[in-house]
Design a protein around this motif. Sequence first.
Motif, short mmCIF file in Angstrom:
data_model
loop_
_atom_site.label_atom_id
_atom_site.label_comp_id
_atom_site.label_asym_id
_atom_site.label_seq_id
_atom_site.Cartn_x
_atom_site.Cartn_y
_atom_site.Cartn_z
N THR A 24 0.85 -1.19 0.00
CA THR A 24 0.00 0.00 0.00
C THR A 24 0.89 1.25 0.00
O THR A 24 1.07 1.89 1.05
N PRO A 25 1.42 1.63 -1.16
CA PRO A 25 2.35 2.76 -1.20
C PRO A 25 1.71 4.12 -0.91
O PRO A 25 2.42 5.08 -0.59
N GLY A 26 0.42 4.22 -0.96
CA GLY A 26 -0.26 5.49 -0.69
C GLY A 26 -0.65 5.67 0.76
O GLY A 26 -1.33 6.63 1.11
N GLU A 27 -0.24 4.77 1.64
CA GLU A 27 -0.55 4.86 3.07
C GLU A 27 0.71 4.65 3.87
O GLU A 27 1.60 3.91 3.46
N ARG A 28 0.78 5.29 5.02
CA ARG A 28 1.91 5.07 5.93
C ARG A 28 1.42 5.12 7.37
O ARG A 28 0.39 5.75 7.67
N ILE A 29 2.17 4.44 8.24
CA ILE A 29 1.80 4.40 9.66
C ILE A 29 3.03 4.68 10.51
O ILE A 29 4.18 4.51 10.08
N LYS A 30 2.75 5.08 11.72
CA LYS A 30 3.77 5.33 12.73
C LYS A 30 3.20 4.79 14.05
O LYS A 30 2.02 4.96 14.32
N VAL A 31 4.06 4.14 14.86
CA VAL A 31 3.60 3.53 16.10
C VAL A 31 4.38 4.11 17.28
O VAL A 31 5.61 4.24 17.21
N ASP A 32 3.66 4.45 18.33
CA ASP A 32 4.27 4.85 19.61
C ASP A 32 3.84 3.83 20.65
O ASP A 32 2.65 3.53 20.78
N ILE B 177 -1.29 4.36 17.31
CA ILE B 177 -0.98 4.22 15.89
C ILE B 177 -1.45 5.49 15.18
O ILE B 177 -2.57 5.95 15.37
N PHE B 178 -0.55 6.04 14.37
CA PHE B 178 -0.87 7.21 13.56
C PHE B 178 -0.83 6.78 12.10
O PHE B 178 0.09 6.11 11.67
N GLN B 179 -1.85 7.17 11.36
CA GLN B 179 -1.99 6.71 9.99
C GLN B 179 -2.20 7.92 9.09
O GLN B 179 -2.92 8.86 9.45
N GLN B 180 -1.56 7.88 7.91
CA GLN B 180 -1.74 8.94 6.93
C GLN B 180 -1.95 8.33 5.55
O GLN B 180 -1.45 7.24 5.27
N LYS B 181 -2.68 9.07 4.72
CA LYS B 181 -2.96 8.64 3.35
C LYS B 181 -2.48 9.74 2.40
O LYS B 181 -2.66 10.92 2.68
N LEU B 182 -1.86 9.32 1.30
CA LEU B 182 -1.36 10.26 0.31
C LEU B 182 -2.51 10.70 -0.59
O LEU B 182 -3.19 9.88 -1.21
N ASP B 183 -2.73 12.03 -0.63
CA ASP B 183 -3.81 12.58 -1.43
C ASP B 183 -3.29 13.80 -2.18
O ASP B 183 -2.99 14.83 -1.56
N HIS B 184 -3.14 13.67 -3.50
CA HIS B 184 -2.64 14.75 -4.36
C HIS B 184 -1.29 15.28 -3.88
O HIS B 184 -1.07 16.49 -3.79
#
Length: 170
Positions: free
Chosen positions: A105-113, A130-137
Amino acid sequence: MSKYLRLALFLIPLCVVSCETVKVDNNDEILTRREQKYKNLDTLFSDDAFTFGNAAKSDKTGEIGIGVNSFLWRASLDTISFMPLKSADPFGGVILTDWYTSSETPGERIKVDILILGRQLRADGLKVSIFQQKLDHGQWIDQPADPATIRELEDIILTQARQLRIKNGK
């Protein structure tokens, strides 16, 4: 000039200079508390914490161990070992990862604390965020993390910590 003004002009610099030489150092008190906290740690992986170096030959003075449960610590690091590690503080029990993007899933990324809250191996001794981000434009947009995923990651860490504890014979 009045004599009070001359006296004040003489005493003020004298007081300022004398205050500069006063040093307040609580380092001895902090070291004493730290030594008391860790003086009984004598095994590499005990239930409470572990020490560095050759604990069998030491006289237990000045040893430094981690302040959290070693099984939770090891299980947490093992579970997120595929992610880039940003920071790990064994004394405070904080593990932070950097952003991780899966090849699936190259358009999503996560970070864990991960925060380990104590020295006992307990379910409430672990907090995962868990922090999650999605690539948009071309811009990363924050997305809410699924609470079930957070719970599942906590369960994986706790299960692995229990297995480590059983393997260690505790």
